[in-house]
Design a protein around this motif. Structure first.
Motif, PDB file in Angstrom:
ATOM      1  N   GLU A 291     -15.574  14.628  -3.310  1.00 46.50           N
ATOM      2  CA  GLU A 291     -15.606  13.637  -2.399  1.00 46.50           C
ATOM      3  C   GLU A 291     -14.942  13.940  -0.973  1.00 46.50           C
ATOM      4  OE1 GLU A 291     -15.887   9.377  -1.219  1.00 46.50           O
ATOM      5  OE2 GLU A 291     -16.303  10.285  -3.472  1.00 46.50           O
TER       6      GLU A 291
ATOM      7  N   ASP B 284       0.892  -1.180   0.035  1.00 48.26           N
ATOM      8  CA  ASP B 284       0.052   0.067   0.063  1.00 48.26           C
ATOM      9  C   ASP B 284       0.841   1.203   0.029  1.00 48.26           C
ATOM     10  OD1 ASP B 284      -2.372  -1.088  -0.053  1.00 48.26           O
ATOM     11  OD2 ASP B 284      -2.516  -1.584   2.076  1.00 48.26           O
TER      12      ASP B 284
ATOM     13  N   LEU C  64      -8.472   7.088  -7.886  1.00 48.59           N
ATOM     14  CA  LEU C  64      -8.867   6.888  -9.243  1.00 48.59           C
ATOM     15  C   LEU C  64     -10.291   6.719  -9.585  1.00 48.59           C
ATOM     16  CD1 LEU C  64      -6.204   4.015 -10.098  1.00 48.59           C
ATOM     17  CD2 LEU C  64      -6.224   6.350 -10.903  1.00 48.59           C
ATOM     18  N   ARG C  65     -11.107   6.227  -8.470  1.00 47.38           N
ATOM     19  CA  ARG C  65     -12.669   6.290  -8.574  1.00 47.38           C
ATOM     20  C   ARG C  65     -13.137   7.563  -8.542  1.00 47.38           C
ATOM     21  NH1 ARG C  65     -16.237   7.263  -5.314  1.00 47.38           N
ATOM     22  NH2 ARG C  65     -14.896   7.201  -3.401  1.00 47.38           N
TER      23      ARG C  65
ATOM     24  N   GLU D  55     -12.145   9.083 -11.870  1.00 46.92           N
ATOM     25  CA  GLU D  55     -13.052   8.446 -13.005  1.00 46.92           C
ATOM     26  C   GLU D  55     -14.621   8.918 -12.757  1.00 46.92           C
ATOM     27  OE1 GLU D  55     -14.210   3.860 -14.539  1.00 46.92           O
ATOM     28  OE2 GLU D  55     -12.075   4.638 -14.374  1.00 46.92           O
TER      29      GLU D  55
ATOM     30  N   LYS E 262      -5.723   5.270   3.212  1.00 47.81           N
ATOM     31  CA  LYS E 262      -5.495   5.044   1.781  1.00 47.81           C
ATOM     32  C   LYS E 262      -6.237   4.074   1.261  1.00 47.81           C
ATOM     33  CE  LYS E 262      -3.124   2.908  -1.423  1.00 47.81           C
ATOM     34  NZ  LYS E 262      -3.555   1.362  -1.847  1.00 47.81           N
ATOM     35  N   ASN E 263      -6.655   3.038   1.789  1.00 49.18           N
ATOM     36  CA  ASN E 263      -7.654   2.172   1.486  1.00 49.18           C
ATOM     37  C   ASN E 263      -8.975   2.397   1.294  1.00 49.18           C
ATOM     38  OD1 ASN E 263      -5.802   0.332   0.769  1.00 49.18           O
ATOM     39  ND2 ASN E 263      -5.599  -0.680   2.660  1.00 49.18           N
ATOM     40  N   LYS E 264      -9.573   3.598   2.034  1.00 52.39           N
ATOM     41  CA  LYS E 264     -10.971   4.220   2.002  1.00 52.39           C
ATOM     42  C   LYS E 264     -10.897   4.996   0.846  1.00 52.39           C
ATOM     43  CE  LYS E 264     -11.903   2.962   6.748  1.00 52.39           C
ATOM     44  NZ  LYS E 264     -12.357   3.570   8.240  1.00 52.39           N
ATOM     45  N   LEU E 265      -9.785   5.631   0.609  1.00 46.73           N
ATOM     46  CA  LEU E 265      -9.761   6.747  -0.196  1.00 46.73           C
ATOM     47  C   LEU E 265      -9.321   6.568  -1.522  1.00 46.73           C
ATOM     48  CD1 LEU E 265      -9.926   9.829  -0.246  1.00 46.73           C
ATOM     49  CD2 LEU E 265      -7.547   9.896  -0.137  1.00 46.73           C
ATOM     50  N   ASP E 266     -10.315   6.068  -2.553  1.00 40.76           N
ATOM     51  CA  ASP E 266      -9.952   5.675  -4.041  1.00 40.76           C
ATOM     52  C   ASP E 266     -10.034   6.802  -4.917  1.00 40.76           C
ATOM     53  OD1 ASP E 266     -10.034   4.280  -6.244  1.00 40.76           O
ATOM     54  OD2 ASP E 266     -11.493   2.978  -5.792  1.00 40.76           O
TER      55      ASP E 266
END
Length: 155
Positions: A102, A26, A74-75, A78, A68-72
């Protein structure tokens, strides 16, 4: 933000070792993964020591991975029609707006590679949180190397 106080990471000597595999996935050093330990130590000394009164190293790195894993990112991009592509470029403000949609009205920091023909390569997106890691805040450096250029997002 570390106020000159350097504290080493003892990846081989304490409970932070339990996160090493997750950190390698990560939060690797994208320039040279053989230098991951030095990279994490630099991140701790620059950012983690600011929250030393609130978190030990293990807690800091666990929180960073969780955020970091909750904050996407790239999504988020997109959702605004911004996609990694070797030939398409985007305006700085459009990327910032996609992130702010977001996280709220808080200013992110974008870091880009050197411009070539008025196009730069997006290397890093930073969003900032308060010292407790609880809420977003505007990044204070506002050292956005992408401002004023067309931005390419690598695939």
């Amino acid at each position: 933000m570390g106020y000159g106080r350097k504290i080493s990471l003892a990846l081989g000597h304490n409970s932070l070792t339990s996160l090493r595999g997750q950190l390698e996935i990560d939060w690797p050093n994208l320039n040279d993964q053989s230098l991951n330990g030095q990279f994490w130590e630099a991140q701790w000394n620059k950012h983690g020591t600011c929250s030393l009164n609130n978190f030990k190293q293990l807690q800091y790195f666990s929180l960073a991975i969780g955020i970091k894993n909750k904050l996407d990112i790239l999504r988020m991009l997109e959702n605004a029609g911004i996609r990694p592509n070797a030939t398409v470029t985007y305006n700085y403000i459009d990327i910032v707006r996609a992130i702010k949609a977001e996280i709220g009205p808080f200013e992110p920091e974008l870091y880009c590679g050197m411009p070539h023909n008025n196009v730069v390569l997006l290397l890093e997106v930073r969003v900032c949180r308060d010292a407790m890691g609880a809420t977003y805040i505007s990044c204070v450096n506002n050292n956005n190397s992408c401002q004023g250029y067309l931005i390419n997002i690598p695939e």
